[in-house]
Design a protein around this motif. Sequence first.
Motif, PDB file in Angstrom:
ATOM      1  N   HIS A 196     -62.679 -10.607 -24.767  1.00 25.57           N
ATOM      2  CA  HIS A 196     -62.401  -9.119 -24.812  1.00 25.57           C
ATOM      3  C   HIS A 196     -61.339  -8.861 -25.922  1.00 25.57           C
ATOM      4  O   HIS A 196     -61.046  -7.995 -26.734  1.00 25.57           O
ATOM      5  CB  HIS A 196     -62.569  -8.344 -23.696  1.00 25.57           C
ATOM      6  CG  HIS A 196     -62.494  -7.032 -24.127  1.00 25.57           C
ATOM      7  ND1 HIS A 196     -63.497  -6.235 -24.603  1.00 25.57           N
ATOM      8  CD2 HIS A 196     -61.628  -5.801 -23.739  1.00 25.57           C
ATOM      9  CE1 HIS A 196     -63.211  -4.751 -24.815  1.00 25.57           C
ATOM     10  NE2 HIS A 196     -61.993  -4.710 -24.258  1.00 25.57           N
ATOM     11  N   ALA A 197     -60.141  -9.509 -25.476  1.00 23.70           N
ATOM     12  CA  ALA A 197     -58.837  -9.442 -26.274  1.00 23.70           C
ATOM     13  C   ALA A 197     -59.187  -9.555 -27.901  1.00 23.70           C
ATOM     14  O   ALA A 197     -58.356  -8.894 -28.619  1.00 23.70           O
ATOM     15  CB  ALA A 197     -57.951 -10.415 -25.836  1.00 23.70           C
ATOM     16  N   ALA A 198     -59.857 -10.758 -27.985  1.00 23.16           N
ATOM     17  CA  ALA A 198     -60.077 -11.224 -29.467  1.00 23.16           C
ATOM     18  C   ALA A 198     -60.994  -9.968 -29.853  1.00 23.16           C
ATOM     19  O   ALA A 198     -60.716  -9.635 -31.343  1.00 23.16           O
ATOM     20  CB  ALA A 198     -60.852 -12.560 -29.264  1.00 23.16           C
ATOM     21  N   HIS A 199     -61.994  -9.622 -29.605  1.00 23.53           N
ATOM     22  CA  HIS A 199     -62.690  -8.638 -30.191  1.00 23.53           C
ATOM     23  C   HIS A 199     -61.906  -7.435 -30.184  1.00 23.53           C
ATOM     24  O   HIS A 199     -62.212  -6.612 -31.339  1.00 23.53           O
ATOM     25  CB  HIS A 199     -64.055  -8.169 -29.080  1.00 23.53           C
ATOM     26  CG  HIS A 199     -65.049  -9.170 -29.251  1.00 23.53           C
ATOM     27  ND1 HIS A 199     -66.020  -8.894 -30.433  1.00 23.53           N
ATOM     28  CD2 HIS A 199     -65.485 -10.307 -28.502  1.00 23.53           C
ATOM     29  CE1 HIS A 199     -66.989 -10.260 -30.343  1.00 23.53           C
ATOM     30  NE2 HIS A 199     -66.812 -10.888 -29.053  1.00 23.53           N
ATOM     31  N   GLU A 200     -60.952  -7.069 -29.416  1.00 23.65           N
ATOM     32  CA  GLU A 200     -60.299  -5.790 -29.577  1.00 23.65           C
ATOM     33  C   GLU A 200     -59.170  -5.896 -30.586  1.00 23.65           C
ATOM     34  O   GLU A 200     -58.928  -4.907 -31.546  1.00 23.65           O
ATOM     35  CB  GLU A 200     -59.459  -5.636 -28.156  1.00 23.65           C
ATOM     36  CG  GLU A 200     -58.378  -4.416 -28.296  1.00 23.65           C
ATOM     37  CD  GLU A 200     -59.258  -3.191 -28.686  1.00 23.65           C
ATOM     38  OE1 GLU A 200     -58.420  -2.120 -29.092  1.00 23.65           O
ATOM     39  OE2 GLU A 200     -60.368  -2.938 -28.330  1.00 23.65           O
ATOM     40  N   ASP A 209     -43.832  -6.931 -29.389  1.00 24.57           N
ATOM     41  CA  ASP A 209     -44.924  -7.318 -30.453  1.00 24.57           C
ATOM     42  C   ASP A 209     -46.311  -7.027 -29.738  1.00 24.57           C
ATOM     43  O   ASP A 209     -47.251  -7.085 -30.630  1.00 24.57           O
ATOM     44  CB  ASP A 209     -44.348  -8.776 -30.885  1.00 24.57           C
ATOM     45  CG  ASP A 209     -43.261  -8.960 -31.391  1.00 24.57           C
ATOM     46  OD1 ASP A 209     -42.857  -8.083 -32.153  1.00 24.57           O
ATOM     47  OD2 ASP A 209     -42.577  -9.897 -31.114  1.00 24.57           O
ATOM     48  N   VAL A 210     -46.362  -7.002 -28.514  1.00 26.53           N
ATOM     49  CA  VAL A 210     -47.643  -6.883 -27.987  1.00 26.53           C
ATOM     50  C   VAL A 210     -48.566  -5.658 -28.135  1.00 26.53           C
ATOM     51  O   VAL A 210     -47.905  -4.610 -27.654  1.00 26.53           O
ATOM     52  CB  VAL A 210     -47.661  -7.349 -26.431  1.00 26.53           C
ATOM     53  CG1 VAL A 210     -49.147  -7.665 -25.897  1.00 26.53           C
ATOM     54  CG2 VAL A 210     -47.078  -9.074 -26.382  1.00 26.53           C
ATOM     55  N   ASP A 211     -49.593  -5.638 -28.665  1.00 31.57           N
ATOM     56  CA  ASP A 211     -50.645  -4.712 -28.816  1.00 31.57           C
ATOM     57  C   ASP A 211     -51.522  -4.317 -27.494  1.00 31.57           C
ATOM     58  O   ASP A 211     -51.927  -3.144 -27.555  1.00 31.57           O
ATOM     59  CB  ASP A 211     -51.310  -4.639 -30.178  1.00 31.57           C
ATOM     60  CG  ASP A 211     -50.445  -4.906 -31.233  1.00 31.57           C
ATOM     61  OD1 ASP A 211     -49.732  -3.830 -31.634  1.00 31.57           O
ATOM     62  OD2 ASP A 211     -50.280  -5.700 -31.962  1.00 31.57           O
ATOM     63  N   ARG A 245     -59.201  -3.217 -33.801  1.00 29.87           N
ATOM     64  CA  ARG A 245     -58.207  -2.354 -34.272  1.00 29.87           C
ATOM     65  C   ARG A 245     -57.361  -2.920 -35.388  1.00 29.87           C
ATOM     66  O   ARG A 245     -56.521  -2.596 -36.043  1.00 29.87           O
ATOM     67  CB  ARG A 245     -57.092  -2.275 -33.270  1.00 29.87           C
ATOM     68  CG  ARG A 245     -56.592  -3.459 -32.680  1.00 29.87           C
ATOM     69  CD  ARG A 245     -55.401  -3.314 -31.520  1.00 29.87           C
ATOM     70  NE  ARG A 245     -56.069  -2.676 -30.331  1.00 29.87           N
ATOM     71  CZ  ARG A 245     -55.230  -1.652 -29.738  1.00 29.87           C
ATOM     72  NH1 ARG A 245     -53.996  -1.905 -29.737  1.00 29.87           N
ATOM     73  NH2 ARG A 245     -55.555  -1.339 -28.650  1.00 29.87           N
ATOM     74  N   GLY A 246     -58.169  -3.986 -36.012  1.00 29.01           N
ATOM     75  CA  GLY A 246     -57.683  -4.325 -37.342  1.00 29.01           C
ATOM     76  C   GLY A 246     -56.387  -5.257 -37.373  1.00 29.01           C
ATOM     77  O   GLY A 246     -55.985  -5.695 -38.449  1.00 29.01           O
ATOM     78  N   GLY A 247     -56.214  -5.868 -36.300  1.00 28.35           N
ATOM     79  CA  GLY A 247     -55.041  -6.900 -36.169  1.00 28.35           C
ATOM     80  C   GLY A 247     -54.111  -6.697 -35.021  1.00 28.35           C
ATOM     81  O   GLY A 247     -54.243  -5.599 -34.319  1.00 28.35           O
ATOM     82  N   GLY A 248     -53.223  -7.662 -34.935  1.00 25.80           N
ATOM     83  CA  GLY A 248     -52.339  -7.343 -33.830  1.00 25.80           C
ATOM     84  C   GLY A 248     -51.986  -8.573 -32.917  1.00 25.80           C
ATOM     85  O   GLY A 248     -52.628  -9.767 -33.455  1.00 25.80           O
TER      86      GLY A 248
END
Length: 389
Positions: A358-362, A306-308, A366-369
């Motif tokens: 950075h994970a939150a901004h990413e 499930d991890v992006d 990418r629109g979610g994940g």
Amino acid sequence: MSAAFIYDAVRTPFGRAGGALAGVRPDDLAAVVMRATVQRTGLDPARIADVIFGDANQAGEDNRNVARFAALLAGFPTSVTGVTVNRLCASSVEAVIQGARAIETGDADVVLAGGVESMSRAPFVVEKSPKPWPAVGNQTMWNTSIGWRMVNRALPTPWTISNGESAEKIAREWGISRDAQDAFAARSHHLAAQAWEAGVYDPEIVQVAGAELARDEGIRSDTSADKLAGLTPLFAADGTVTAGNSSSINDGASAVLLAAEGAVQGEPLARIAARAAHGVDPDDFPIAPIEAANKALAKAGKTWADVDVVELNEAFASQSLACLAGWPDLDPAKLNIHGGALAIGHPLGASGGRIIGHAAHELKRRGGGVAVAAICIGVGQGLAVVLER
């Protein structure tokens, strides 16, 4: 229970030891990111229930609750309280977790979390004699920038080896070659340089007045595995861990604005879905994030499929590669896609806020994940947070 959301995350560019940020006090560094966070979101700082900041050293200008002093320097009202937490390299991850917990339990609507470290300005210290005026003998002076000091002799020797020696131990036990470590380090530098050039880091960076950096000071876009192969091992004559495949000594600060849904204007970046800690023998600290992340994913009801994106703090290349090996279901291409601490730097108390931010901004980009932020901690701990958008 309320959910805890990340509404903004910022950091300074990270400076090298003795570099562009070496002239800036840690409380001033922390104040920069605190002030920027409320300015960017339009938040009235008086609404912040608490400021929770991590700091691993606390032996110099960051002593005596740097979170509170930095909040005052940032111009926050005196009614805004502050507390400093210490979980070594994961101090700002701990700060985010404590802030999220306060929101989830209803103790707070808005918390400003983060961390700071000036390893350049960390002082030398000496032990104080139990007697006011010792008659004979010399005092040992300790450098507080990094590593053990004043270790309790009751601890067994294997537990008190240096972090670098632990990185060597993990490389041997997990069969991680020097070539693999150098290639991983070169990848980190190249990806970080490309991300800066593409503007990926722009949404999360705030500059320190008078010490502006075009990018993180430690990034070497012209390095290569071949160049790194020429460096001498640091911790064993026949070892594989070098300055080139280890994180450096750095200065910087990060901040993460946490709030209940709707408590801050704008759309949140991500939700704190779960978190977990895991402990191992102190000399095995590099692999502690493996189970910390596994536990956090299980709590979130997720699997590695499930991890992006994964932000793993790169204390050492051997540590990062061991964690990758410990997550066989993770696609390595999802790990630190914009570089990691081997290039960006590792100012201890600030690094956790960087990887979570950075994970939150990413996830927004990418629109979610689903994202995992994980970090190893000296003395045998790992901490991980799962984010979802």
